[in-house]
Design a protein around this motif. Structure first.
Motif, short mmCIF file in Angstrom:
data_model
loop_
_atom_site.label_atom_id
_atom_site.label_comp_id
_atom_site.label_asym_id
_atom_site.label_seq_id
_atom_site.Cartn_x
_atom_site.Cartn_y
_atom_site.Cartn_z
N TYR A 10 27.95 -1.60 1.60
CA TYR A 10 27.79 -2.22 2.91
C TYR A 10 27.01 -3.53 2.82
O TYR A 10 27.43 -4.55 3.37
N VAL A 14 28.31 -7.53 3.52
CA VAL A 14 27.65 -8.49 4.41
C VAL A 14 27.38 -9.79 3.67
O VAL A 14 27.60 -10.89 4.20
N GLN A 117 30.51 -5.26 9.02
CA GLN A 117 29.99 -6.17 8.00
C GLN A 117 30.22 -7.63 8.41
O GLN A 117 29.38 -8.49 8.14
#
Length: 269
Positions: A10, A14, A117
């Motif tokens: 995750y 991002v 994200q």
């Protein structure tokens, strides 16, 4: 054919979104230099240096500014203002463009990147950009005598938090806009500009009529300005500072939750 590459974690996803924005920005930074750097500096020179010299000469504003020069009083507030204005701009038309015109968000989520994200990557990039612009601003205000101590660095952190809180809420709203962006004019005219003028930026809120003050108190910019001034002037008061910090953090949390959910809803169509 299917890819054997595992999707990024995750946090890594991002950062990939942030990398996209950085790749574009380092080639096109001149297009946003006026709004992100030059505009707040012109505000500083016009109000802090120009108008401020008249205020200091009059001598009647010493009580309102806490005994410091108007330039020193104004500098941390303009740091917060520039962050909020940049946050509002970066979270309106660029977000709509990502959904409707350039459709870069659809391209990102066609791979392993999730809508959540994408939303967090956008907000992280806006925060990073505010921090960079704010650092340049601090150098300039130091050169013109608007810095009295190292607390101005904490003022920058307060300004970035304020801008991030505004960016998260505006980004969530922008994710719901389907038209050509006319609704954003309402935000700029009836939210951003009044916040700039009546959130304690140029004069203390207690100089406003009593009936208007509650509107200033709910403004994230007022909380950010108070935090930035406390840090820059070294005048910390524990409970007010914690209250400002808690309010801005709560707005940021609400905005992040809304933005990720609305990005997911729109990109899942």
């Amino acid at each position: 054919m299917t890819s054997s590459l595992a999707p990024p974690g995750y946090g890594r996803g991002v950062l990939i979104v942030v990398e996209h924005f950085w790749t574009w920005y380092r080639r096109n930074w001149r297009a946003t230099a006026v709004s992100s750097v030059l505009q707040p500096l012109l505000f500083l020179l016009a109000f802090g240096v120009g108008f401020g010299s008249l205020v200091d000469r009059g001598g009647g504003a010493a009580a309102a500014t806490g005994g410091v020069s108007y330039l020193v009083y104004l500098a941390p507030a303009l740091l917060a203002v520039s962050a909020v204005q940049s946050a509002a701009f970066e979270s309106t038309y660029p977000v709509l463009s990502g959904f409707k015109w350039q459709r870069i968000y659809h391209a990102m989520t066609a791979g392993p990147i999730t809508p959540g994200q994408v939303a967090l990557g956008h907000l992280a990039w806006v925060a990073a950009k505010m921090a960079g612009s704010g650092a340049i601003y601090i150098v300039v205000i130091a050169l013109v005598g608007g810095v009295t101590g190292p607390g101005i660095v904490v003022s920058l952190l307060a300004a970035v938090l304020t801008g991030a809180a505004v960016a998260s809420l505006v980004t969530a709203f922008a994710a719901t806009v389907e038209t050509e962006g006319g609704a954003f004019n309402v935000i700029f005219r009836f939210v951003v500009i009044p916040m700039t003028l009546f959130s304690g930026t140029f004069f203390p809120v207690d100089r406003l009529p009593a009936v208007v003050r509650p509107l200033a108190w709910v403004s994230p910019l007022w909380h950010g300005t108070e935090l930035a001034r406390m840090a820059a002037l070294g005048r910390w008061t524990l409970f007010p500072a914690l209250g400002h910090l808690a309010y801005l953090s709560a707005l940021l949390a609400v905005g992040v939750v809304l933005a990720t959910r609305l990005f997911t809803r729109r990109l899942a169509r």
